[in-house]
Design an enzyme around this catalytic site. Structure first.
Site, PDB file in Angstrom:
ATOM      1  N   THR A 190       1.055  -1.388   0.155  1.00  0.00           N
ATOM      2  CA  THR A 190       0.203   0.055   0.008  1.00  0.00           C
ATOM      3  C   THR A 190       0.876   1.331  -0.018  1.00  0.00           C
ATOM      4  O   THR A 190       0.472   2.247  -0.714  1.00  0.00           O
ATOM      5  CB  THR A 190      -0.934  -0.116   1.199  1.00  0.00           C
ATOM      6  OG1 THR A 190      -1.609  -1.164   0.992  1.00  0.00           O
ATOM      7  CG2 THR A 190      -1.821   1.147   1.245  1.00  0.00           C
ATOM      8  N   TYR A 221       4.917 -11.674   6.643  1.00  0.00           N
ATOM      9  CA  TYR A 221       3.770 -11.321   5.663  1.00  0.00           C
ATOM     10  C   TYR A 221       3.341 -12.484   4.724  1.00  0.00           C
ATOM     11  O   TYR A 221       4.389 -12.639   3.830  1.00  0.00           O
ATOM     12  CB  TYR A 221       4.100 -10.023   4.880  1.00  0.00           C
ATOM     13  CG  TYR A 221       2.954  -9.421   4.100  1.00  0.00           C
ATOM     14  CD1 TYR A 221       1.637  -9.697   4.364  1.00  0.00           C
ATOM     15  CD2 TYR A 221       3.174  -8.104   3.515  1.00  0.00           C
ATOM     16  CE1 TYR A 221       0.804  -9.215   3.556  1.00  0.00           C
ATOM     17  CE2 TYR A 221       2.221  -7.632   2.544  1.00  0.00           C
ATOM     18  CZ  TYR A 221       0.853  -8.235   2.861  1.00  0.00           C
ATOM     19  OH  TYR A 221      -0.088  -7.453   1.696  1.00  0.00           O
ATOM     20  N   LYS A 274       1.404 -10.955   9.244  1.00  0.00           N
ATOM     21  CA  LYS A 274       0.194 -10.190   8.680  1.00  0.00           C
ATOM     22  C   LYS A 274      -0.258 -11.147   7.905  1.00  0.00           C
ATOM     23  O   LYS A 274       0.365 -11.914   6.950  1.00  0.00           O
ATOM     24  CB  LYS A 274       0.759  -8.965   7.861  1.00  0.00           C
ATOM     25  CG  LYS A 274      -0.407  -8.403   7.387  1.00  0.00           C
ATOM     26  CD  LYS A 274       0.041  -7.129   6.259  1.00  0.00           C
ATOM     27  CE  LYS A 274      -1.118  -6.524   5.580  1.00  0.00           C
ATOM     28  NZ  LYS A 274      -0.706  -5.497   4.769  1.00  0.00           N
ATOM     29  N   VAL A 313      -3.731  -5.354  10.239  1.00  0.00           N
ATOM     30  CA  VAL A 313      -2.972  -4.293   9.534  1.00  0.00           C
ATOM     31  C   VAL A 313      -3.776  -3.859   8.153  1.00  0.00           C
ATOM     32  O   VAL A 313      -3.873  -4.856   7.364  1.00  0.00           O
ATOM     33  CB  VAL A 313      -1.634  -4.846   9.063  1.00  0.00           C
ATOM     34  CG1 VAL A 313      -0.952  -3.860   8.281  1.00  0.00           C
ATOM     35  CG2 VAL A 313      -0.731  -5.264  10.099  1.00  0.00           C
TER      36      VAL A 313
END
Length: 297
Positions: A51, A139, A167, A207
């Site tokens: 992002t 992640y 995440k 998140v």
């Protein structure tokens, strides 16, 4: 099963990286946005993730962003720096740079495109965790990287003292629960539609890309659940669904939709960097309509 306090807070925003109109890093805008997000309920900010347009920002920009946001939020929120790349050596360099810049932790995505087998993937994460003193959030997003961090690999990695969190964008709630049952890893929902579901089975929080624009509304999902009002928490999660779908599942990347909405709200965002392209007028108007319906509810 996780019993300790979440290492990075509960309500984390995967923050966009503001640029000025010429496309340069906007550090003043980043500080303004970071302060706004913390004031609205984020207790952690994740910088330079997907992002945050990490594929198109330089190493120097990533470090400068951490320093600026650290200065803006002080001790009010944790700052986690995305450092994952498809190159172990480069990822180590970014982790060391994040540590020098003042990050509280690092987010490390699976190496993408090269699709290493599980033993190589485990060695990659261990090398990064060994390289700095910062705690690591793994992640897991196989839909983008092409490689799943399998539950058994996650369980072995949890033995490392600095690998403390995940995440989770695996879309495998059973796999997540297997890891939660057998480790102390803090599991953060990386998919906004799973915030309540993962939290209810022992997750640590989220998140969130959508938190760039509705931080207070997403925080309320966790707060009401913590207060014991599961039906209200469920309604708040459901109420956010149309905006989550518009931002994350309607064909445009979350970076693009978040920046379009932040621009409409008068908050720092700026353009996206190529190869991304900005949202068109029709898409931006649709996003704003869903945003307004949610905040008016």
């Amino acid at each position: 099963m996780t019993t300790t306090a979440p290492p990075f807070g509960r309500s984390l925003c995967a923050m966009i990286t503001p640029f000025d109109e010429a496309g340069a890093l906007d550090l003043d805008g980043a500080q303004t946005l970071a302060d706004h997000l913390v004031r609205q309920g984020c207790d952690g900010l994740v910088l330079s993730g997907t992002t945050g347009e990490s594929p198109t920002t330089t190493d120097a920009e990533k470090s400068a962003l951490v320093r600026a946001v650290r200065e803006a939020v002080g001790a009010r929120a944790t700052v986690v720096a995305g450092v994952g790349t498809f190159d172990t050596r480069h990822t180590v360099e970014l982790a060391l740079g994040a540590e020098r810049a003042g990050a509280d932790g690092v987010l490390v995505v699976s190496p993408y495109y090269s699709r290493p087998p599980q033993d190589a993937l485990e060695a990659h994460f261990r090398e990064i965790a060994d390289a700095s003193a910062l705690p690591v959030m793994l992640y897991d997003i196989p839909g983008r990287t092409g490689t799943r961090i399998e539950p058994e690999t996650m369980i072995r990695l949890a033995e490392h003292p600095r690998i403390v969190a995940v995440k989770d964008c695996s879309y495998d709630l059973l796999g997540a629960q297997k890891v939660l049952h057998r480790t102390e890893l803090a599991y953060y929902a990386g998919c906004d539609e799973h915030i309540l579901a993962l939290y209810a089975v022992g997750g640590a929080g989220y998140v969130s890309t959508v938190a760039n624009v509705v931080p207070a509304q997403l925080r309320a999902v966790l707060d009401t659940f913590e207060a014991g009002d599961t039906p209200v928490s469920a309604r708040l999660q459901q109420r956010a669904t149309p905006l989550i779908e518009a931002m994350m599942s309607a064909g445009l990347p979350g970076t693009v939709t978040a920046k379009a909405l932040l621009h409409a709200l008068g908050l720092p965002a700026g353009p996206v960097r190529a190869p991304l392209r900005p949202a068109g007028r029709e898409a931006a108007d649709g996003l704003l309509a869903e945003y307004e319906r949610l905040v008016a509810a």
